[in-house]
Scaffold this active site. Structure first.
Site, mmCIF file in Angstrom:
data_model
loop_
_atom_site.group_PDB
_atom_site.id
_atom_site.type_symbol
_atom_site.label_atom_id
_atom_site.label_comp_id
_atom_site.label_asym_id
_atom_site.label_seq_id
_atom_site.Cartn_x
_atom_site.Cartn_y
_atom_site.Cartn_z
ATOM 1 N N ALA A 1 8.323 2.954 1.805
ATOM 2 C CA ALA A 1 9.262 4.018 2.157
ATOM 3 C C ALA A 1 10.699 3.482 2.531
ATOM 4 C CB ALA A 1 8.731 4.874 3.455
ATOM 5 N N SER A 2 11.432 4.479 3.255
ATOM 6 C CA SER A 2 12.883 4.267 3.457
ATOM 7 C C SER A 2 13.194 3.396 4.426
ATOM 8 C CB SER A 2 13.685 5.478 3.781
ATOM 9 O OG SER A 2 13.165 5.995 4.943
ATOM 10 N N LEU A 3 12.213 3.103 5.314
ATOM 11 C CA LEU A 3 12.569 2.050 6.515
ATOM 12 C C LEU A 3 11.591 0.995 6.444
ATOM 13 C CD1 LEU A 3 12.835 4.499 9.536
ATOM 14 C CD2 LEU A 3 14.619 3.641 8.125
ATOM 15 N N GLY A 4 10.616 1.105 5.758
ATOM 16 C CA GLY A 4 9.620 -0.074 5.553
ATOM 17 C C GLY A 4 8.480 -0.066 4.742
ATOM 18 N N ILE B 1 0.745 -1.260 0.096
ATOM 19 C CA ILE B 1 -0.154 -0.066 -0.085
ATOM 20 C C ILE B 1 0.971 1.169 -0.106
ATOM 21 C CG2 ILE B 1 -1.849 1.384 1.270
ATOM 22 C CD1 ILE B 1 -2.706 -1.672 0.017
ATOM 23 N N ALA B 2 2.100 1.089 0.711
ATOM 24 C CA ALA B 2 3.091 2.261 0.674
ATOM 25 C C ALA B 2 4.307 1.734 0.746
ATOM 26 C CB ALA B 2 2.616 3.185 1.701
ATOM 27 N N LYS C 1 2.729 -3.024 9.108
ATOM 28 C CA LYS C 1 3.838 -2.510 8.532
ATOM 29 C C LYS C 1 4.999 -3.332 8.890
ATOM 30 C CE LYS C 1 3.130 2.639 9.905
ATOM 31 N NZ LYS C 1 3.879 3.573 10.712
ATOM 32 N N ASP D 1 3.770 14.198 12.167
ATOM 33 C CA ASP D 1 3.620 14.009 10.618
ATOM 34 C C ASP D 1 2.422 14.073 9.861
ATOM 35 O OD1 ASP D 1 5.151 14.148 8.301
ATOM 36 O OD2 ASP D 1 5.167 11.618 8.281
#
EC number: 2.7.-.-
Length: 682
Positions: A245-248, A242-243, A265, A400
C-alpha cells in the site's frame, strides 16, 4: 521533551493497564529508539548480509509459504495505519489545534503533529527550498490543469454530463501525486461537507494498492528496527509481499524461536520527509483558503488539514498500532465471540510491526463460510454485536473494517486485523450518541439537533431551529419504512443532502465511524442480501440499556420509559423482548457451542437499582405511582405482562436475598435523603 496531559489519566474509556501504557509510552519509546540505534550501528559493522542470507536463511515463495491460500482463505492485511488521538506535542499549538482538542472531547497524551512542528522539520532539512518549490510546482500544475478543465466544462455547459469522467480523473490524479494525496482522497470520500456525492462515490473505491518496494530494502529496514539479522528472528519469510500500500507492505514469516506464523508490516523507506513536505504545503494552502472555505463552504480548512495531518503522522509510527492492538485485546479479553491477534511488542518499532498471523475465511464469501460449517446468521449477529460494543461501550472503534480486515474463524468467531486506523470516542461523546438514540425514540427532534451541536457537527452558536424539520423528515421517512427497508446507507444519503443546505461539518472521528458502519452493513448485505441490520442492533441496544450499571445509561433508560411524564408500558415490554432476543441469539448460536456465552438476561442489578431509586428519588417514586394508577385504574395487567417477560430471567429467591442483604445500605441512604429533605425545607 515529550509531554503528557495529566487529564488523560482520568479518561474513563481506558482500563488501568491502558492508562499505564499511555503514561510509559514516551519514556519507553525514547529508550527503545536509543537501543535500536545502537544495535543498528553494531549490525552494520558486523553484518555479512548477502552471504548469511544465502546460506542460513530460507526465503520461500509466497505461493508455498502462504500454504496455497485461495481467494476465499484470508488474512490479507492492508496498511492504512491511523493511530488514535495521540502524538508528541512540540511547540505551541495553533488555534485550530486548540479547537480540534475541544471538539474532539478526548485527552491527547501524545502528539506528533502541530503546524509549527511540520514547518520546522521541513524548513530545517537540507535543500528544503528547492524541494518545496519543485513539489509545489508539481502540485499546482497538476491540480491547476484539472481545475481548468472543470472551469471549461462549466463555461460550455457540460459540467454535469462529464461528472463521472472527471471523478475518475480526480481519483487517478490523486494516486499519481503520491501517498499523502491518496490518503487525502480517502478522507474526502467520507466528507460530504467538502465535496459532492458523485465525486465521493468515485473516491470511495480509491485504493492505495501500489507496487511494492524491493525486498532487500524492506529486509534492511526490519533489521535496522529490530537490531539483529533476520535469520536470528525468523526461520522463513515470504519472498513476495502479501499486501502493498501507500505507506508500507506486509510479509508472512515464521518465528525461529517458537515456530509461530506472523505478519510483518514494513514502512516504505524515506516516506516521512515526503509526508512532512506535503503537509506543510497543505497547511500553507489552507491558511490562504481558510477565509473562503469558512464563508462559502462553512468549514475550517486549517482545522481539516490539522485533523488529517495528525492522523497521517500517527500512521508513520507503528508502535501506536501495536498499542491499539493491546487496547482491543484488553477490551475483548472476556468476549468469546471475537478474535484479536496478538502483537509481539519486542519485535515492533516505529517502522516495523509483527503480529499474530490470522487464518480465516474472507467475510464476503458466503459459500466458503457455509462450507466451513459456520452458521451465517450466527456470524452476522456476532459481527454486528462486536461493532456496537466498540462504538457504544469501549469508545475504541475499528475505522477500516473492509473485507480484507475481517475474517470468519473456523469456530464461528469474528477476527479483526489492521488496527492502525481507529476512531476514539470520549465517554461524553458515547453518552451523547445514546442521547441521540433516546431522542430519536422519543421523537424529540429539537434535542436531537442539539445533540449534533454537542458532537461537533454544528458550531455552538448555530440556530438549530431550521434544521429540526429536516431531521424530523429524514427520521420519520426512514422509520416509516420499517425494519425491512431501513438501512444506514439510505439514512446517510439523506443526511448528506443536509450538508449542502445547512452549515454542517462532519468531524474526522465521526466520518470514520460512519464509513465503518456503512462498510460493515455492506458486508452483511453481501453475505445475506435480506439481512436486517437493525434486527440485530436494536436487541443489543435494548440489552445494554436494561443491564448496564453505568449511571448515565440508567438515566437514559428512564428517559426512554417516560415520555411527557407518562410511563410507557409498551416500550418496557419491547425493551425486555428485544433484550431477551439478543441473549437468545447469542446463546443459541451454533458457532459458539463451546464458548461461554450468557444464556439468561441478568436483570438483578437493574431491579436493585430500580428499588433504590423508588425509595430515594421522590420524582421517580411519584412517576411510578402515577404509572401504576393513571387513568384512575390500577395497571395490574401491564404488571403481569412485564412479570411474564422476566420470570424466567430472574431468580426470585436469590434476588430477594440480595435485596435483603442490601437493605442496610438502602435504609441508610433513605434516612440521609429524608433528613436532607427535612433540613432543606427548614
Amino acid at each position: 521533551m515529550e509531554s503528557i496531559h495529566c487529564n488523560s489519566l482520568l479518561n474513563p474509556n481506558f482500563s488501568l493497564n491502558q492508562r499505564r501504557r499511555r503514561i510509559n509510552h514516551a519514556v519507553l519509546n525514547r529508550r527503545d529508539a536509543l537501543l535500536r540505534s545502537l544495535n543498528a550501528v553494531e549490525l552494520r559493522r558486523s553484518r555479512t548480509f548477502s552471504a548469511v542470507r544465502t546460506s542460513n536463511f530460507s526465503v520461500t515463495a509466497a505461493a508455498t509459504d502462504v500454504g496455497g491460500r485461495n481467494s476465499t482463505d484470508a488474512s490479507v492485511m492492508t496498511t492504512a495505519m491511523s493511530g488514535v488521538e495521540r502524538g508528541v506535542r512540540v511547540g505551541k499549538s495553533s488555534s485550530a489545534l486548540e479547537q480540534l482538542d475541544i471538539e474532539r472531547g478526548v485527552c491527547v497524551p501524545f502528539r506528533k503533529y502541530s503546524p509549527e512542528t511540520v514547518r520546522s522539520k521541513v524548513l530545517e532539512s537540507r535543500g528544503a527550498v528547492v524541494s518545496l518549490v519543485s513539489r509545489g510546482v508539481e502540485i499546482v500544475w497538476t491540480l491547476g490543469l484539472y481545475w481548468s478543465t472543470l472551469t471549461y466544462d462549466f463555461l460550455v455547459g457540460r459540467d454535469e454530463e462529464v461528472v463521472p469522467f472527471r471523478a475518475r480523473q480526480l481519483r487517478n490524479l490523486l494516486c499519481n501525486l503520491g501517498p499523502s494525496f491518496i490518503k487525502a482522497g480517502q478522507v474526502l470520500a467520507n466528507r460530504p461537507d467538502i465535496i459532492r456525492e458523485d465525486y465521493m462515490n468515485e473516491l470511495c473505491i480509491l485504493q492505495d494498492d501500489v507496487p511494492p518496494f524491493p525486498n532487500e530494502v524492506a529486509f534492511n529496514i526490519i533489521e535496522e528496527e529490530l537490531g539483529q539479522p533476520l535469520e536470528n528472528i525468523f526461520s522463513k519469510i515470504s519472498s513476495q509481499t502479501i499486501a502493498a500500500a501507500s505507506l508500507g507492505q506486509v510479509y508472512r514469516a515464521t518465528l525461529r524461536a517458537t515456530g509461530e506464523d506472523v505478519a510483518i508490516k514494513v514502512q516504505r523507506p524515506q516516506i516521512e520527509p515526503i509526508i512532512y513536505r506535503d503537509l506543510f504545503l497543505f497547511r500553507t494552502l489552507a491558511s490562504f483558503l481558510n477565509g473562503f472555505s469558512l464563508q462559502k463552504l462553512g468549514c475550517n480548512a486549517e482545522l481539516i488539514v490539522d485533523e488529517f495531518g495528525e492522523k497521517l503522522l500517527e500512521e508513520l509510527d507503528y508502535t501506536l498500532e501495536a498499542r491499539n492492538i493491546e487496547d482491543f485485546l484488553e477490551n475483548f479479553k472476556d468476549d468469546p465471540t471475537v478474535k484479536i491477534p496478538g502483537v509481539y511488542k519486542n519485535l515492533c518499532g516505529p517502522r516495523v510491526l509483527v503480529m499474530e498471523w490470522i487464518d480465516g475465511i474472507r467475510c464476503t464469501d458466503p459459500q466458503a463460510i457455509k462450507d466451513a460449517g459456520i452458521d451465517l446468521n450466527g456470524f452476522l449477529t456476532v459481527g454486528v454485536s462486536a461493532a456496537l460494543r466498540q462504538l457504544l461501550e469501549f469508545g475504541l472503534f475499528h475505522g477500516d473494517p473492509h473485507p480484507g480486515n475481517i475474517f470468519a474463524m473456523q469456530d464461528g468467531r469474528i477476527a479483526y486485523v489492521d488496527f492502525g486506523n481507529v476512531a476514539v470516542l470520549s465517554q461524553q461523546n458515547k453518552q451523547i450518541l445514546i442521547d441521540a438514540v433516546v431522542h430519536a425514540v422519543n421523537e424529540d427532534y429539537g434535542e436531537m439537533a442539539n445533540d449534533f451541536t454537542r458532537l461537533g457537527f454544528l458550531a455552538k452558536d448555530t440556530d438549530v431551529s431550521p434544521i429540526v424539520p429536516a431531521l424530523e423528515a429524514i427520521w420519520q421517512n426512514s422509520a416509516g419504512k420499517g425494519l425491512a427497508d431501513f438501512n444506514f446507507r439510505s439514512v446517510t444519503g439523506q443526511f448528506n443532502k443536509l450538508v449542502y443546505d445547512f452549515p454542517i461539518r462532519i468531524p474526522e472521528r465521526f466520518s470514520l465511524v460512519i464509513r465503518s458502519l456503512l462498510t460493515q452493513e455492506g458486508i452483511c448485505f453481501t453475505l445475506k442480501p435480506d439481512f436486517k441490520f437493525l434486527e440485530v442492533a436494536y436487541p443489543y441496544v435494548a440489552k445494554r440499556l436494561l443491564t448496564d450499571p453505568n449511571p448515565a445509561l440508567r438515566e437514559r433508560l428512564i428517559q426512554v420509559l417516560f415520555k411527557d411524564g407518562v410511563f410507557q408500558w409498551k416500550r418496557l415490554e419491547n425493551l425486555l423482548s428485544l433484550a431477551k432476543e439478543n441473549v437468545a441469539k447469542m446463546s443459541s448460536n451454533p458457532n459458539l457451542r463451546v464458548k461461554r456465552v450468557e444464556s439468561k438476561l441478568d436483570l438483578t442489578d437493574t431491579i436493585k437499582d430500580g428499588a433504590r431509586l423508588f425509595l430515594l428519588d421522590e420524582g421517580i417514586r411519584r412517576k411510578l405511582i402515577l404509572a401504576l394508577t393513571e387513568d384512575s385504574k390500577l395497571h395490574v395487567e401491564e404488571l403481569v405482562d412485564v412479570y411474564r417477560l422476566v420470570e424466567d430471567e430472574v431468580d426470585i429467591p436469590t434476588l430477594a436475598m440480595q435485596v435483603v442483604q442490601d437493605l442496610p445500605n438502602v435504609f441508610r441512604d433513605f434516612v440521609l435523603s429524608w433528613s436532607n429533605s427535612v433540613l432543606s425545607d427548614r
